[in-house]
Enzyme design. Structure first.
Site, PDB file in Angstrom:
ATOM      1  N   LYS A  22      -9.046  35.045  85.848  1.00  0.00           N
ATOM      2  CA  LYS A  22      -8.143  36.009  86.498  1.00  0.00           C
ATOM      3  C   LYS A  22      -8.848  36.680  87.681  1.00  0.00           C
ATOM      4  CE  LYS A  22      -4.962  39.640  84.959  1.00  0.00           C
ATOM      5  NZ  LYS A  22      -4.493  40.409  83.822  1.00  0.00           N
ATOM      6  N   LYS A  49      -7.369  36.170  91.503  1.00  0.00           N
ATOM      7  CA  LYS A  49      -6.751  37.319  92.170  1.00  0.00           C
ATOM      8  C   LYS A  49      -7.686  37.981  93.176  1.00  0.00           C
ATOM      9  CE  LYS A  49      -3.732  38.048  88.287  1.00  0.00           C
ATOM     10  NZ  LYS A  49      -2.750  38.913  87.711  1.00  0.00           N
ATOM     11  N   PHE A  64      -7.364  44.793  85.292  1.00  0.00           N
ATOM     12  CA  PHE A  64      -7.521  44.805  83.845  1.00  0.00           C
ATOM     13  C   PHE A  64      -6.956  43.499  83.305  1.00  0.00           C
ATOM     14  CE2 PHE A  64      -8.681  49.065  82.119  1.00  0.00           C
ATOM     15  CZ  PHE A  64      -8.908  49.694  83.334  1.00  0.00           C
ATOM     16  N   ASN A 122       6.952  46.992  77.898  1.00  0.00           N
ATOM     17  CA  ASN A 122       5.827  46.783  76.971  1.00  0.00           C
ATOM     18  C   ASN A 122       5.328  48.145  76.499  1.00  0.00           C
ATOM     19  OD1 ASN A 122       3.617  47.752  78.781  1.00  0.00           O
ATOM     20  ND2 ASN A 122       4.383  46.093  80.073  1.00  0.00           N
ATOM     21  N   ALA A 182      -2.194  49.355  85.299  1.00  0.00           N
ATOM     22  CA  ALA A 182      -0.813  49.283  84.785  1.00  0.00           C
ATOM     23  C   ALA A 182      -0.590  47.964  84.044  1.00  0.00           C
ATOM     24  CB  ALA A 182       0.182  49.407  85.934  1.00  0.00           C
ATOM     25  N   PRO A 205       6.501  39.646  91.109  1.00  0.00           N
ATOM     26  CA  PRO A 205       5.369  39.515  92.017  1.00  0.00           C
ATOM     27  C   PRO A 205       4.070  39.853  91.291  1.00  0.00           C
ATOM     28  CG  PRO A 205       6.662  41.496  92.501  1.00  0.00           C
ATOM     29  CD  PRO A 205       7.432  40.710  91.499  1.00  0.00           C
ATOM     30  N   ASP A 206       2.979  39.207  91.693  1.00  0.00           N
ATOM     31  CA  ASP A 206       1.665  39.484  91.107  1.00  0.00           C
ATOM     32  C   ASP A 206       0.975  40.525  92.003  1.00  0.00           C
ATOM     33  OD1 ASP A 206      -0.982  39.524  90.351  1.00  0.00           O
ATOM     34  OD2 ASP A 206      -0.984  37.409  89.767  1.00  0.00           O
ATOM     35  N   ILE A 207       1.006  41.778  91.570  1.00  0.00           N
ATOM     36  CA  ILE A 207       0.548  42.873  92.449  1.00  0.00           C
ATOM     37  C   ILE A 207      -0.945  42.745  92.745  1.00  0.00           C
ATOM     38  CG2 ILE A 207       0.430  45.375  92.750  1.00  0.00           C
ATOM     39  CD1 ILE A 207       2.788  45.625  90.816  1.00  0.00           C
ATOM     40  N   ASP A 242       5.406  40.580  83.632  1.00  0.00           N
ATOM     41  CA  ASP A 242       5.266  39.323  84.369  1.00  0.00           C
ATOM     42  C   ASP A 242       6.619  38.751  84.768  1.00  0.00           C
ATOM     43  OD1 ASP A 242       2.515  39.218  84.338  1.00  0.00           O
ATOM     44  OD2 ASP A 242       2.462  38.374  82.315  1.00  0.00           O
TER      45      ASP A 242
END
Ligand SMILES: Cc1cc2nc3c(=O)[nH]c(=O)nc-3n(C[C@H](O)[C@H](O)[C@H](O)COP(=O)(O)O)c2cc1C
Length: 404
Positions: free
Chosen positions: A343, A347, A329, A210, A279, A310-312, A283
């Site tokens: 979100k 998380k 973010f 990206n 960062a 993985p969803d850090i 995804d």
């Protein structure tokens, strides 16, 4: 901010015009005091031209036309920060032993090391630096409260290799900016920041990524560092940032894929008080990595199956202690606040920096940003806008007032 820049007679003085440019660009008011030896290495006229005012020379100390102005006392009382770069062995000896036989040593003595930070950038031949006389003089100055910025190792102008190189102008600039911050409210805090994009390779030659430039994360790291924090920056692949976005002062851990970023975050999690996840983590990754380059001749269309990365942030949210603060973010294109709140909940974040990437101001490569900072309690949505550095600094204002 008022900076008094002392320049002494080392070969590295030829780099000082670049430092003057950086300080002026940052809006600093500047007075420059040159020793007579320094004037042999760098042009006083060049420095005066860049600073739009005269430079001060040794002759000004006892000039009977100016004596009534007492330049060394006026100059010592004027600045917020004093920096001497490069600082010769000779001038270090003078400062350490209270000599006042030229304008600069008189200014340093009169400043008293009390009301303002005094930064010394020793630069010399490695043997001169190693000499017990120089080392003891440096120690005396350190004990009296001077900030000694250790010279770097490398190729020296005298032809030798070793320790003694003056840091580059952008690094000196950063040290001056850090010293100038009045309240180092993050002193003693460990800050872990992630920045930049990730890359997910499909085959050895191609990847999905990206357009993240890493600028927002670097600005978060820089503003934390200036406020006194120790900073580790986990940085995805970006072209080496330049100018305002230098990496000086951080421990930088370079990673490429989301998996590598996750590993680096987990390895450093116990160390961190604040974890700021700026960062732009991919995804998805290719479900199967092709060991050999996918050949275009063999097929017209290809279908690449993607698998979730993985969803850090969520992983950190599960593992983090109550004493740790996690900021995420949210780059959104629709329903910014609601999506960001979801979100934050999902998380287990303490704060979320919500960012409309379709808005006119801000976005991936821009130097500007416009953020809504939402805290866990939702009592307040704070709007932060300006340059990415201003946005980051305002974020720290909120975090520090809430959490320290
Ligand atoms: C070519 C040349 C390069 C020098 N480079 C340095 C240097 O990098 N560091 C240093 O401490 N002295 C260096 N010196 C010696 C200083 O110029 C000398 O000690 C001088 O008296 C310093 O005066 P000041 O401290 O008043 O500026 C150099 C001398 C010459 C001739």
């Amino acid at each position: 901010m008022r900076v008094l820049l002392g320049v002494t007679g080392g070969i590295a003085a030829y780099k000082i015009p670049f430092l003057v440019r950086l300080l002026k660009k940052a809006g600093c008011e500047l007075e420059i005091v040159l020793t007579d030896s320094a004037a042999k290495f760098v042009s006083p006229l060049a420095l005066a031209s860049l600073n739009h005012k005269r430079v001060w020379r040794d002759a000004d100390l006892l000039d009977d036309n100016k004596g009534f102005e007492i330049p060394h006392i006026n100059l010592a009382n004027w600045p917020d920060v004093i920096a001497v770069a490069p600082c010769t062995a000779n001038s270090i000896a003078k400062f350490a032993h209270g000599h006042a036989d030229n304008l600069l040593s008189s200014v340093i003595l009169a400043s008293g090391f009390i009301d303002m930070p005094v930064l010394i950038f020793p630069a010399m031949n490695a043997n001169m630096l190693d000499n017990a006389a120089t080392q003891e003089n440096i120690e005396i100055l350190r004990e009296r409260g001077a900030y000694i910025i250790e010279p770097e190792a490398g190729f020296l102008a005298c032809g030798a290799e070793g320790k003694g190189r003056m840091p580059e102008p952008d690094e000196i600039f950063e040290e001056v900016m850090r010293a100038a911050v009045e309240d180092h409210d993050l002193l003693g805090c460990n800050v872990l920041v992630t920045a930049g994009p990730t890359r997910e390779f499909l085959d050895p030659a191609r990847f999905i990524s990206n357009p993240s430039s890493g600028k927002m994360g670097i600005a978060v790291a820089r503003t934390a560092w200036r406020r006194g924090a120790d900073v580790k920056l986990i940085l995805g692949p970006v072209t080496p940032p330049q100018g305002d976005y230098s990496l000086y002062g951080f421990e930088v851990i370079k990673v490429s894929s989301a998996q590598e970023m996750l590993k680096a975050v987990i390895e450093n999690l116990d160390w961190a008080k604040f974890i700021i996840k700026a960062a732009a983590v991919g995804d998805y990754k290719a479900k199967e990595f092709q060991e050999h380059k996918i050949k275009r001749e063999k097929q017209d269309d290809i279908v690449i199956e993607l698998a979730k990365n993985p969803d850090i942030a969520a992983e950190v949210g599960i593992r983090k202690l109550r004493s740790q603060i996690l900021v995420g973010f949210a780059a959104e294109t629709d329903d910014l606040i609601n999506n960001a709140k979801l979100k934050l909940e999902r998380k287990n974040l303490d704060y979320i920096m919500a960012n409309d990437i379709l808005a006119e101001q801000g976005g991936f490569e821009s130097d500007l940003n416009n953020i809504k900072l939402i805290s866990r309690s939702y009592d307040d949505i704070v709007e932060l806008d300006g340059t990415k550095f201003e946005v980051a600094d305002k974020m720290w204002d909120v975090l520090v007032s809430d959490k320290l």
